[in-house]
Design an enzyme around this catalytic site. Structure first.
Site, PDB file in Angstrom:
ATOM      1  N   SER A  69       0.797  -1.143  -0.032  1.00 53.25           N
ATOM      2  CA  SER A  69      -0.005  -0.183  -0.028  1.00 53.25           C
ATOM      3  C   SER A  69       0.752   1.222  -0.023  1.00 53.25           C
ATOM      4  CB  SER A  69      -0.855   0.027   1.264  1.00 53.25           C
ATOM      5  OG  SER A  69      -1.515   1.477   1.438  1.00 53.25           O
ATOM      6  N   GLY A 126      -9.630   6.160   8.836  1.00 52.93           N
ATOM      7  CA  GLY A 126     -10.304   6.435  10.062  1.00 52.93           C
ATOM      8  C   GLY A 126     -11.235   7.836  10.071  1.00 52.93           C
ATOM      9  N   ASP A 176     -22.044   0.305   3.972  1.00 52.93           N
ATOM     10  CA  ASP A 176     -20.800   0.602   3.321  1.00 52.93           C
ATOM     11  C   ASP A 176     -20.276  -0.073   2.100  1.00 52.93           C
ATOM     12  OD1 ASP A 176     -20.869   2.000   5.678  1.00 52.93           O
ATOM     13  OD2 ASP A 176     -19.268   1.268   6.710  1.00 52.93           O
TER      14      ASP A 176
HETATM   15  C1  GLA Z   1     -20.252   2.126  10.008  1.00 49.25           C
HETATM   16  C2  GLA Z   1     -20.600   0.503   9.654  1.00 49.25           C
HETATM   17  C3  GLA Z   1     -22.216   0.654   8.961  1.00 49.25           C
HETATM   18  C4  GLA Z   1     -23.258   1.382   9.691  1.00 49.25           C
HETATM   19  C5  GLA Z   1     -22.717   2.924  10.065  1.00 49.25           C
HETATM   20  C6  GLA Z   1     -23.608   3.721  11.130  1.00 49.25           C
HETATM   21  O1  GLA Z   1     -20.099   2.725   9.022  1.00 49.25           O
HETATM   22  O2  GLA Z   1     -19.848   0.106   8.712  1.00 49.25           O
HETATM   23  O3  GLA Z   1     -22.574  -0.418   8.787  1.00 49.25           O
HETATM   24  O4  GLA Z   1     -23.637   0.790  10.744  1.00 49.25           O
HETATM   25  O5  GLA Z   1     -21.323   2.737  10.826  1.00 49.25           O
HETATM   26  O6  GLA Z   1     -24.738   4.066  10.110  1.00 49.25           O
END
Ligand code: GLA
Length: 395
Positions: A69, A126, A176
């Site tokens: 990376s 992060g 996500d």
């Molecule tokens: C993180 C998690 C998601 C979701 C959000 C809060 O991004 O990976 O799955 O739960 O927090 O909405």
């Protein structure tokens, strides 16, 4: 020299080869509204952004996998073998792509040879913009391309979630990976996390833009209170199930919740559940408002979402609250809230284009004064989901 040549040259020099790799990209994501609803069987409303992870890869003739990376050059090349893909603390960030190899292969996808893979990400780590899901999905499309796996997006997304849940140990939901795997240029995705039914909604903001503001407070999702929130919601659900035939908090309307909330014995759990139920209702309403071009109401819902995450879900913290509070007070802001898991990370704000400069200036000053270090600002383009890209596109 453009960036494409730089990355390809970097690949060739790191892995000591003259051959050209293939290039893949997976975005990061923001979530417009619908926070901490995904693992509660509710709706989310995310969009993939133009920042993301580029992955360059080539098949090898043996069983070795070599990862590098450009974001962690001090880690050097991290190597493993197809015959041992177990999680290793010492493999650091490379556990995310390793987990993808593992679950794909366990599911019967034929990854019969090793690979050299170079990653370059421009999502801040992060920051709550899903850099880890972005690496997972970049690995998914790369493996699909290199090994011609005929992997469909939904299983790819689910393998990514398995990596988080079972390999890394974060009990996150599917938002996500879904936003990143299924993203569409200039669109947000309304996703029902229980059924995985989804619809795209054009993000037509007219004279407004979405600003992303990073608190620059580092947070480690795995070590955070994330899993605790999830457990609290599960306990609240179990209490409600003593009387109600529901499978998730996402099935309840706010009215049903109000009528039955006394079933939840623990006061803290009741607040958590309240957020999940009301946030789900807000998310459904937000889609309609956006479709009808009612940006003002959309912005109000964002603000309500933040207040609920602050007061009932308690995942905002001083830095995010400072940013969002300051954003609410600015001219030309129609809505602002934290985005992602919380506990630091980023906020988003919908800001009038002609007020963006003042917005940045004022928020910078307030944030530095109250927090003691700087916030960072990004203007988000809403880009497409994970895919193979041509060299010219790596810019
Ligand atoms: C993180 C998690 C998601 C979701 C959000 C809060 O991004 O990976 O799955 O739960 O927090 O909405």
């Amino acid at each position: 020299m453009n960036k494409a040549t730089t990355l390809i040259t970097e690949f060739q020099s790191i892995f000591n080869t003259h051959n050209n790799p293939r290039t893949f990209f997976a975005p990061g994501r923001i979530n417009l509204i619908g926070e901490h609803t995904d693992y509660n069987g509710g709706h989310v409303f995310p969009a993939s952004i133009s920042y993301g992870t580029t992955a360059l890869g080539r098949k090898r003739d043996d069983q070795r996998i070599r990862f590098y990376s450009m974001n962690f050059p001090e880690a050097g090349i991290i190597e493993c073998d197809l015959s041992d893909l177990s999680f290793k603390e010492s493999d650091q960030w490379a556990n995310y792509p390793k987990g993808m190899f593992l679950y794909l292969m366990e599911a019967g996808y034929k990854v019969h040879r090793g690979a050299d893979i170079l990653f370059f990400g421009n999502i801040p780590n992060g920051a709550g913009l899903s850099s880890s899901a972005s690496i997972e999905m970049a690995t998914g499309v790369l493996l699909n391309g290199l090994f011609d796996l005929k992997l469909k997006p939904i299983p790819m997304i689910q393998f990514g979630q398995m990596v988080e849940n079972m390999y890394i140990g974060v009990n996150s939901g599917i938002m996500d990976q879904f936003a990143i795997g299924m993203g569409k240029q200039d669109h947000a995705i309304l996703l029902n996390c229980q059924t995985l039914e989804y619809e795209y909604a054009p993000l037509e903001l007219g004279q407004y833009v979405i600003m992303i503001i990073n608190t620059n407070k580092q947070r480690a999702l795995a070590g955070s209170k994330y899993n605790e929130r999830r457990t609290q919601c599960e306990q609240a659900l179990r209490d409600l199930q003593r009387k109600l035939a529901v499978h998730s908090l996402g099935e309840l309307t706010p009215e049903e919740f109000e009528l039955n909330k006394k079933l939840i014995t623990d006061e803290v759990n009741r607040k958590r559940a309240k957020h999940a139920v009301y946030e789900n209702a807000r998310t459904l309403e937000a889609l309609k408002d956006l479709q009808q071009g009612d940006l003002i109401r959309f912005g109000q819902l964002m603000n309500e979402s933040h207040r609920s995450l602050r007061d009932d879900y308690e995942v905002t913290g001083h830095e995010l609250d400072t940013l969002v509070q300051a954003a609410w007070a600015q001219d030309g802001v129609i809505g602002a809230r934290m985005t992602g898991a919380g506990f630091g990370g980023c906020a988003i704000a919908v800001v009038a284009k002609d007020k963006v400069n003042d917005f940045k200036k004022n928020i910078s000053t307030i944030y530095r004064e109250k927090i003691g270090y700087d916030a960072t600002f990004y203007t988000a383009g809403i880009g497409s989901g994970a895919r193979e890209i041509s060299e010219e596109a790596i810019l």
